[in-house]
Each structure stands twice: as C-alpha cells, then as structure tokens.
Design a protein around this motif. Structure first.
Motif, short mmCIF file in Angstrom:
data_model
loop_
_atom_site.label_atom_id
_atom_site.label_comp_id
_atom_site.label_asym_id
_atom_site.label_seq_id
_atom_site.Cartn_x
_atom_site.Cartn_y
_atom_site.Cartn_z
N THR A 115 0.82 -1.21 0.00
CA THR A 115 0.00 0.00 0.00
C THR A 115 0.86 1.26 0.00
O THR A 115 0.69 2.14 -0.84
N GLY A 116 1.83 1.33 0.91
CA GLY A 116 2.63 2.54 1.03
C GLY A 116 3.43 2.87 -0.21
O GLY A 116 3.42 4.01 -0.69
N VAL A 117 4.12 1.87 -0.76
CA VAL A 117 4.94 2.11 -1.96
C VAL A 117 4.11 1.94 -3.22
O VAL A 117 3.99 2.86 -4.05
N LEU A 118 3.53 0.78 -3.40
CA LEU A 118 2.91 0.44 -4.68
C LEU A 118 1.72 1.35 -5.00
O LEU A 118 1.63 1.91 -6.10
N ARG A 119 0.83 1.54 -4.04
CA ARG A 119 -0.38 2.32 -4.33
C ARG A 119 -0.21 3.81 -4.01
O ARG A 119 -0.49 4.67 -4.85
N ASP A 120 0.27 4.10 -2.79
CA ASP A 120 0.32 5.51 -2.38
C ASP A 120 1.43 6.27 -3.09
O ASP A 120 1.21 7.37 -3.62
N ALA A 121 2.65 5.72 -3.11
CA ALA A 121 3.77 6.44 -3.71
C ALA A 121 3.75 6.36 -5.23
O ALA A 121 4.01 7.36 -5.91
#
Length: 730
Positions: A257-263
């Motif tokens: 979530t933090g890297v793949l989707r949000d960032a």
C-alpha cells in the motif's frame, strides 16, 4: 509507450451495488483450472478438484480467475457458465505461468538478458502473447523482475541478472511485449511483474528464505524494476514468498500500500503467489488462517491464489467489522477494472477462438525469432587461438550429456512448450554441416552419473577429432523455483568427463548449458573456448550451430558475474567500496579471500565476438555537470579484426564520495553496435543529475554534488575513467 489506465466504468459500480459479500469475495479467488488441466502435475497436492466442481464454483460466483489450464473450446465453456448461469454473469480471468514462450520456447529470461537487447525481449514476449492468447489465456504470471545477486538462488534464471539498470530495461520491455499496444486486443496478455519484493535477496541464496535488507538497498536495487514495469503499463503485480526485515511481503502494508499504491499510484490488482497468504501462518506472522486472511487483505493483497483463505474467512471478517466493506469494494473494483480494461466485460469470449488456436501461420516467424533470440543470448567467454569459429571441414567430436538431449532444452518454468519442435545440438550441427562431414557424437556420461565405457568412448572420439565440442552444464532441474544450490559447479560425472577429454590434447570448445552463473573448474575453466549457451529453447541446436560455425558472431554479454569459487556468493560487480579495498599486490589485511581475489572469473558485462574491438579513451565534453544540465560522455570504438562484430558498449559511473558508501561502479547506459572490419564509431552517452541519484543516509532519493568517475567500456572492470563534477544547485 505505456498503456493508459482506463477509468472505472458505470457497469462496475452497478455490479458492486448488486453483489453479495460472498460474490465480492468470489472475485478475489484464484484457483487451479481443472476444467482444462494442461499441467496438473504442477503443485499436484492441491489440484484435487474435478471439472464439475470447478464449474459449479464458477456458476456460484466463487471464482475470479482460473490458472494453468489451456484450450479455447473448454475456455468458452467456462465463460458460458460464468456469463449465462451465474447470477451476475461476470466472466472469469484465465491465467497461466507463461514465462519465456508458449508452444515456441525462447531462451530463459536470464539468457535473453545476456543479449543486452530489451527490444528483443519485447519481441519474444509479443510472440509469446500471440501464442498464449490463442490457447485461451488472458493473463501471464510474468515477467519475474527480481534482482539476483546470489547465484546459489535458482530463480535467478527467471530474471535479468544482478544489475538494476539492466533489470529495469528488460522489465519494461517484457511488459510492453506481453500486453502490446491495446489491452483489449485478442492477442494482448496481461503481464505480472513479480515477486514483490526483494525475493532475489533471500539469505544464503536459499529459496523462500528470510530477507534482511537495508532500506537504501531495497529502494535503489530491488524496487526500481517493479516501478519500471508499472510505468510501462502493468496492471497486475504478484507478491513474494519472503519476508522483508521480518514482515512477510504478502502482508506488508508498507510495500503493497505505502509504496505500490500511495507512492507510485498503481491502479491495478495485487495477486498472491501460490498460497502465500496461507504461508503467513508458517512464518509465525499470523495465528491461524483467519488471522492470515485479515493481515494479507488489509496490507493490500487483492487476490488470493489457491489457499481458499479469502473465500473461507473474508465474509466473516467483513461481518465482524475487522475488514471494512469499503476496502473489500476497493479490491473487487480493482479486479473488475482489470477485467474491463482487457475488454472481458464487453466480450467474455475474448481470446477464446478455437480456429485461432489451431492456426499455425505464425509458427515459421516465431521459430525464426526463437533462433535469433537464442544466438543473440550466447556469450563467448574466451577463445584462445581463435579455435572458434570451427571450420565445417574439420573433424568434430560432439561430446557430453547434452549432445543429443531433448529434455533439457527448454529451461525452468516451461509448461506448454511443443517438444516435437525442439532442436538438439546434434540435429542443429548436422543441419549446418555438408553431407558426409565428420561429426562423431558421444554422450560420455549421463547428467549426474558416469556411463559404462562412456569416458573411454569420449576419449577415443576426441583423439580422432580436430576439435571437441564439449556439451556440459547443469541439468534443467538445477535452476528455477526451489532449486537453490550450495555449490554452483558442474556435476562430478561431467567434470570427470571434461578432464579426460582435455587430457587428449585436442582443442576443446565448451558449450555450457546453465541457468545461473557457475564456478568453472579444471578442464572446463581451462578449455580453449567457452560458450555460455544457457537454456536456449526450441531452436537451441540451430542457434548454437550458427555461432560455432561463424554464421553469427556472438554478441551476448554476461548479465551475472561468474565467480572463481562458489564460496564468493553473494557476488555482484556493483558492490559498495570498502575501507580496505584490494590492491593488485594481493597483500593481506585487504578485502579479499584467502584463496581468491575479490574479483570475478568473468565479470558482469564481459563477452567476446569474432571481431577485434578496441576502445579509445573515455572523454567528457566538460569538466562539470550543471545541476539541471546534461553532460556528454564519448569514446571511439573500433573493430580492428577481420570479421564483422556486434559490440555492447557500456556506460558506468562511480560516485567518489556519498552520504552512503557508493558502489564501485554502476551501469547507467548501454548500446549495441554492429561494426564491420576496420570500422570505427564514436559512441556518445548523455548523463544528467537524475542518473546519479540514490537513497541517501537521510532516506531521501537525490543526487549529491561532488566528483564522479565515468567509463565507456566493454565490461564492468575494463577501461580507465574520465572524471567530472556534479555542481550544486544555484
């Protein structure tokens, strides 16, 4: 160009509004395709459902995807049940592990990376997509984009080697090739970069092992190929089996979530690797199946493959409020959006045309491509005395367990190859030789054991020949998933054969078949010539013959470093500098082993051709690179030999001082040139600040002003550098 991600359409919102929780969860389930089980021996312990049971699950809306089955006619039946007999009529995604070819098998991805031609990988992926979609597939679980710095790990065969820059180029190319220019086209195959993330960094090179990794290494080495794949248009990503610093990748909220989707803003779906959510319990990260389901789903894993955990536990988790309905809807929306993006909601029978499945009109073109890809993947490591190319008038002894072997041509993870079309070494050589040519073929030994009288026959053949082609290497099953090795050497029986043949004094050309870099020993290491032929696929024999007889000058370069010894692993060319770097004098108290220097036997980027290539000095157009400017780096490359050659010209940089210790060199560009005898060409690369950035000690990704070395060279250890300075922002 990257494929634009389509917006969610109104049909999806309408479907979501009508779906029960159980039907929503059904869209998140991925199960073995036992309606058309082409490969039931893959993971047989769970492939127990029969076709009627699977079709009943489809009818009940409990299946979002079926995998590893093929066949257009039966695929139409699956979709008919889904569309006409289920309550909501949502078609099923049909997927498979199609890694480096379908019916036509291309070189293993590691071998193809040796071509240093991403456009070649794009073409072979495109051909693969054409064949796979004709067989009734929408989705492939490829490409593997793991960076493999430890050659003991067997799955390095599926990726592009040890370098991130090269890995990014091949990741993007393969996504473009699989998916084509139009996701809705009948021959577009959804790509799945895997395994997210750091699977190639498993401790000790042991598959499925833990990963302890610095944040800087994670972000600078292992994540970029996934970003390149996403930027190229990938709409699905597969999770990894390993943990990352104690948190399993398949329940890693920071990554999923933090890297793949949000960032990164990834709009597509995340699918687990095979039963990866189930394995959270064995990791000791989840108490039981229910807890594993909750952790994986909340972390951002949309689809569960084969475990059945989501079907069993997600409805209860939603009912209890532990999983918000809104999050469930988001996951289902992503799955349905992918189905919409490929046109499946408009045409449920997309890529399910029985007439197209039996059409063989593409076969000749794909075989020609497979032959070209295979010969471009071959790497010539050494060629003492110009023993290669071999004259067709020479008396040739083809010796070794791979001489006429068919079973070890395709390489790992090839489920659907047409074995009737595989060309052995013997067949390829005989096809290239004039009638009546002297070719003596002797096995000499089996893959892992001696043969009665085998060495005696091999020695006799060698003594009667002008040159020996020694076909040795790893059996196919030594590389791939669950095939980690402690010693990356040839089987003892093959090494003994090599020693006996070499003792005859007849010149030896080693035809090395392998799925990783190997520690070459004795007579194999000391042979007059060595060709790394990997696992080259359907056209193996023809491609090797093209190179052996000089129809094609080898142009491949190593995407992995060949060590002196297995004990050097992990070994990679772009290692950080130490405070006590090794010196040429090999004195003690420096970074070295007692037995070997801190070098490769054959370094990353190394490879020879039949020309004679000479490099002029590396030059920079200015002593400084402005913060927002660019700098040209140039060198003259000449072919001083008598034969045409293709040369892979490589650009490397080294940041002399950084807030984190920097690698001794880093690849930042490459270009393949064809040079006629006597031809020279000036090669120019352009550098900018963006290419010099890294994750600093403060966690920020940025370039740092200061001095840099730069090389234009034929390998990662060759050449003398020029220097320039990156100036600070004004």
């Amino acid at each position: 160009m990257p494929i634009a991600h389509p917006a969610t359409d109104a049909r999806i919102e309408s479907l979501l509004a009508r779906m029960t929780v159980e039907e929503k969860v059904g869209q998140l389930g991925v199960f073995a395709d036992m309606v058309r089980p082409f490969a039931p021996d893959v993971n047989p312990e769970v492939n127990v459902s029969n076709a009627a049971q699977v079709l009943e699950q489809v009818r009940a809306g409990q299946v979002g995807c079926l995998f590893n089955g093929v066949g257009a006619a039966q695929g139409r039946e699956i979709q008919r049940v889904a569309v006409e007999e289920s309550r909501l009529g949502i078609p099923v995604l049909l997927a498979a592990d199609v890694i480096h070819g379908m019916r036509t098998v291309f070189p293993i991805p590691l071998g193809e990376a040796a071509s240093f031609e991403p456009q070649l990988a794009e073409r072979t992926a495109r051909a693969t997509a054409v064949e796979a979609t004709a067989a009734g597939l929408h989705w492939t679980y490829a490409p593997a984009v793991d960076i493999a710095r430890d050659q003991r790990w067997g799955r390095g065969a599926e990726g592009a080697g040890e370098d991130t820059f090269l890995g990014c180029a091949f990741a993007a190319a393969r996504v473009r090739g699989f998916q084509g220019e139009d996701l809705r086209a009948a021959d577009s195959l959804l790509a799945t970069p895997k395994h997210f993330v750091a699977y190639g960094a498993v401790a000790g090179g042991m598959d499925y092992n833990y990963v302890e990794i610095a944040e800087g290494t994670l972000h600078d080495v292992h994540l970029p190929p996934f970003k390149a794949a996403v930027d190229a248009g990938a709409l699905t990503v597969m999770t990894a089996f390993n943990d990352i610093n104690g948190v399993p990748a398949s329940a890693n909220h920071a990554m999923l979530t933090g890297v793949l989707r949000d960032a990164w803003g990834f709009p597509g779906l995340v699918v687990s690797d095979y039963t990866a959510d189930m394995e959270l319990v064995a990791h000791g990260y989840a108490e039981d199946a229910r807890d594993a389901t909750r952790r994986a789903f909340l972390a951002g894993m949309d689809m569960s493959m084969q475990s059945g955990f989501y079907a069993e536990h997600l409805p209860g988790l939603v009912e209890s409020g532990e999983v918000p309905v809104a999050l469930l809807d988001e996951a289902v929306r992503r799955v349905l959006s992918v189905k919409s993006a490929i046109g499946l909601l408009d045409d449920p029978y997309r890529s399910l045309d029985p007439a197209r499945e039996v059409d063989t009109s593409q076969r000749a073109a794909h075989e020609a491509l497979a032959r070209d890809a295979a010969r471009r993947s071959i790497v010539l490591l050494k060629n003492e005395g110009d023993v290669l190319p071999v004259s067709r008038q020479a008396r040739i002894a083809l010796i070794g367990p791979f001489a006429r072997d068919v079973d070890n041509i395709e390489g790992c993870w090839t489920l659907f190859g047409d074995k009737s079309r595989y060309v052995t070494l013997e067949a390829g050589l005989r096809a290239a030789l004039p009638e009546g040519a002297a070719l003596d073929v002797v096995d000499g030994c089996a893959l892992e054991a001696p043969l009665d009288g085998g060495i005696e026959s091999a020695v006799a053949a060698a003594r009667g020949a002008d040159v020996v082609l020694l076909a040795v290497g790893e059996p196919q099953r030594y590389s791939g998933e669950a095939q980690s090795r402690t010693r990356i050497v040839l089987p003892a029986a093959q090494q003994a054969l090599a020693e006996a043949v070499a003792a005859t004094g007849t010149p030896v050309v080693v035809l090395l078949r392998n799925g990783r870099a190997l520690a070459l020993e004795g007579a194999v290491r000391d042979a007059q010539a060595i060709l790394v032929t990997w696992f080259l696929g359907s056209q193996t024999g023809h491609a090797v013959a093209d190179v052996v007889f000089g129809e094609y000058s080898p142009s491949g370069r190593l995407p992995v470093s060949f060590p002196h010894d297995s004990g050097q692993q992990p070994f990679f060319y772009n290692h950080p500098r130490t405070g006590r770097p090794e010196t040429p004098e090999m004195t003690e108290f420096k970074a070295r082993w007692r037995e070997y220097p801190n070098t490769a036997l054959y370094p990353f980027g190394h490879g020879l051709g039949y020309g004679r290539i000479e490099y002029g000095a590396t030059r920079v157009d200015a002593p400084a690179l402005e913060w927002d400017g660019s700098l040209q780096v140039r060198a003259t490359v000449a072919n001083t030999g008598a034969r045409a050659a293709e040369e892979v010209v490589q650009l490397y940089v080294h940041d002399r001082v950084g807030s984190r210790v920097r690698p001794v060199r880093e690849l930042k560009g490459f270009r393949k040139l064809r040079l006629q005898p006597g031809e020279s060409r000036e090669v120019v690369f352009t550098l900018s600040r963006a290419q010099l950035a890294f994750t600093g000690a403060d966690g920020r990704f940025a370039a740092e002003p200061g001095a840099f070395d730069v090389w234009i060279a034929p390998s990662s250890v060759a050449g003398e550098p020029a220097r320039f300075e990156l100036l600070a922002s004004r």
